[in-house]
Design a protein around this motif. Structure first.
Motif, short mmCIF file in Angstrom:
data_model
loop_
_atom_site.label_atom_id
_atom_site.label_comp_id
_atom_site.label_asym_id
_atom_site.label_seq_id
_atom_site.Cartn_x
_atom_site.Cartn_y
_atom_site.Cartn_z
N ALA A 1 0.83 -1.20 0.00
CA ALA A 1 0.00 0.00 0.00
C ALA A 1 0.86 1.26 0.00
N GLU A 2 1.88 1.27 0.83
CA GLU A 2 2.76 2.43 0.88
C GLU A 2 3.47 2.65 -0.45
N ALA A 3 3.90 1.56 -1.08
CA ALA A 3 4.54 1.69 -2.39
C ALA A 3 3.56 2.21 -3.43
N ALA A 4 2.33 1.70 -3.42
CA ALA A 4 1.34 2.13 -4.40
C ALA A 4 0.98 3.60 -4.22
N ILE A 5 0.91 4.07 -2.98
CA ILE A 5 0.64 5.49 -2.73
C ILE A 5 1.76 6.35 -3.32
N THR A 6 3.00 5.95 -3.07
CA THR A 6 4.14 6.69 -3.59
C THR A 6 4.14 6.71 -5.11
N VAL A 7 3.93 5.55 -5.71
CA VAL A 7 3.94 5.44 -7.17
C VAL A 7 2.80 6.25 -7.78
N ALA A 8 1.60 6.14 -7.21
CA ALA A 8 0.45 6.87 -7.75
C ALA A 8 0.68 8.37 -7.73
N LEU A 9 1.24 8.88 -6.64
CA LEU A 9 1.49 10.31 -6.53
C LEU A 9 2.56 10.75 -7.53
N GLU A 10 3.65 10.01 -7.62
CA GLU A 10 4.72 10.38 -8.53
C GLU A 10 4.26 10.33 -9.98
N VAL A 11 3.60 9.25 -10.35
CA VAL A 11 3.17 9.09 -11.75
C VAL A 11 2.04 10.07 -12.05
N GLY A 12 1.13 10.26 -11.12
CA GLY A 12 0.04 11.20 -11.35
C GLY A 12 0.56 12.61 -11.57
N ARG A 13 1.49 13.05 -10.75
CA ARG A 13 2.03 14.39 -10.91
C ARG A 13 2.82 14.54 -12.20
N GLU A 14 3.59 13.52 -12.55
CA GLU A 14 4.35 13.59 -13.80
C GLU A 14 3.42 13.60 -15.00
N THR A 15 2.34 12.82 -14.94
CA THR A 15 1.38 12.78 -16.04
C THR A 15 0.66 14.12 -16.18
N ALA A 16 0.33 14.74 -15.05
CA ALA A 16 -0.30 16.06 -15.09
C ALA A 16 0.67 17.11 -15.66
N ARG A 17 1.93 17.03 -15.23
CA ARG A 17 2.93 17.97 -15.74
C ARG A 17 3.10 17.80 -17.25
N PHE A 18 3.16 16.55 -17.71
CA PHE A 18 3.31 16.27 -19.13
C PHE A 18 2.16 16.90 -19.93
N ARG A 19 0.93 16.80 -19.39
CA ARG A 19 -0.22 17.38 -20.08
C ARG A 19 -0.13 18.90 -20.11
N ARG A 20 0.28 19.51 -19.00
CA ARG A 20 0.37 20.97 -18.95
C ARG A 20 1.40 21.50 -19.95
N GLU A 21 2.48 20.78 -20.10
CA GLU A 21 3.59 21.27 -20.89
C GLU A 21 3.56 20.82 -22.35
N SER A 22 2.59 19.99 -22.70
CA SER A 22 2.51 19.45 -24.05
C SER A 22 1.47 20.19 -24.88
N ASP A 23 1.78 20.38 -26.13
CA ASP A 23 0.76 20.77 -27.09
C ASP A 23 -0.18 19.58 -27.26
N PRO A 24 -1.51 19.77 -27.13
CA PRO A 24 -2.42 18.63 -27.27
C PRO A 24 -2.19 17.83 -28.54
N GLY A 25 -1.69 18.48 -29.58
CA GLY A 25 -1.42 17.77 -30.83
C GLY A 25 -0.27 16.80 -30.74
N THR A 26 0.56 16.90 -29.68
CA THR A 26 1.70 16.00 -29.54
C THR A 26 1.38 14.80 -28.65
N LEU A 27 0.13 14.68 -28.18
CA LEU A 27 -0.21 13.58 -27.29
C LEU A 27 -0.33 12.25 -28.03
N ALA A 28 -0.26 12.28 -29.35
CA ALA A 28 -0.30 11.06 -30.17
C ALA A 28 -1.54 10.23 -29.84
N VAL A 29 -2.70 10.85 -29.96
CA VAL A 29 -3.95 10.19 -29.60
C VAL A 29 -4.29 9.11 -30.63
#
Length: 269
Positions: free
Chosen positions: A14-42
């Motif tokens: 549980a402690e590992a999953a909390i750490t991983v979720a927070l780290e990956v969630g924040r990095e994923t949010a940062r990636f979205r903020r800093e990316s042009d939506p056209g570069t998301l390769a949808v």
């Protein structure tokens, strides 16, 4: 519980999953903020069903973060697949609410569940809107950033707020009929497009019902455990069936059980 997973082993995961979720969630949010939506390769997996480079990157990071710590566990992810095998399995949606994520609507999250046999033992959900992590370990209560949370105590349907999801695998006419029936009872309702987040809204008392007729296991298992541990009533098919084919989930405030009993009848739960 499987003998390999005593309370200390579950807590470590549980402690590992909390750490991983927070780290990956924040990095994923940062990636979205800093990316042009056209570069998301949808890429379009189906009607209104998308996958982005961010989904794949997030799932790879979650897999590495968990399996590097617990190499004997198995992993089932929305993007990479996998099966529930061995003693325990991580069931992961790297971005629950991908359409919202693509469009910049911050109702999305990271969902991580740990399943042992036929039970969900750990649920962790990163909520992008608040930059917070919800978690629960079976039998230990539910928490938001480490603070206890509880389902609502609503008893009057005129005060209820409900969240109704909809899958294109189910009837839209039936969805409308259900919405109408609840609306006529005075309830206000939403459709927000990220089941894991919908479920933790019930867990923290912000909503009184979350119901969707068909979800995949990775969308719902973590949030369902968190809602249950927060005191909500939760009904869904057996975990094995959900892992194989998905199904419905109903999570609701206990004070409104009578109002929602007909939904359990619809689903045969």
């Amino acid at each position: 519980m499987n003998a390999a997973f005593d309370p200390a082993a579950v807590r470590a995961r549980a402690e590992a999953a909390i750490t991983v979720a927070l780290e990956v969630g924040r990095e994923t949010a940062r990636f979205r903020r800093e990316s042009d939506p056209g570069t998301l390769a949808v890429q379009n997996k189906g009607l209104q069903d998308f996958v982005t480079i961010a989904d794949r990157r997030a799932e790879q990071a979650i897999r590495h973060g968990l399996i590097s710590r617990f190499p004997d566990d198995t992993f089932m992810g929305e993007e990479s697949g996998g099966q529930s095998e061995g003693a325990g399995t991580w069931v992961v949606d790297p971005i629950d609410g991908t359409t919202n994520y693509i469009r910049g609507f911050r109702h999305w999250g990271v969902s991580i569940a740990f399943v042992v046999g036929d039970k969900v033992e750990i649920g962790v959900v990163y909520d992008a809107a608040e930059d917070k992590v919800f978690h629960a370990v079976r039998g230990g209560g539910a928490f938001k950033d480490g603070l206890p949370i509880h389902a609502a105590t609503t008893v009057d349907p005129a005060n209820a707020l409900i969240i109704l999801g909809h899958s294109r695998k189910t009837s839209f006419d039936e969805y409308l009929a259900l919405s109408k029936r609840l609306h006529e009872r005075g309830m206000d309702y939403r459709r927000l497009g990220a089941a894991a987040i919908d479920l933790v809204r019930v867990a923290e008392g912000a909503a009184d019902l979350c119901y969707e007729r068909h979800l995949n296991a990775w969308d719902m298992l973590a949030g369902a455990l968190i809602a249950e541990e927060a005191g909500a009533m939760v009904a869904m098919p057996p975990v094995g069936r959900l892992l194989a084919q998905g199904g419905p989930v109903i999570a609701y405030a206990s004070g409104l059980a009578g109002e929602f009993a007909f939904i359990l009848d619809i689903e045969g739960l």
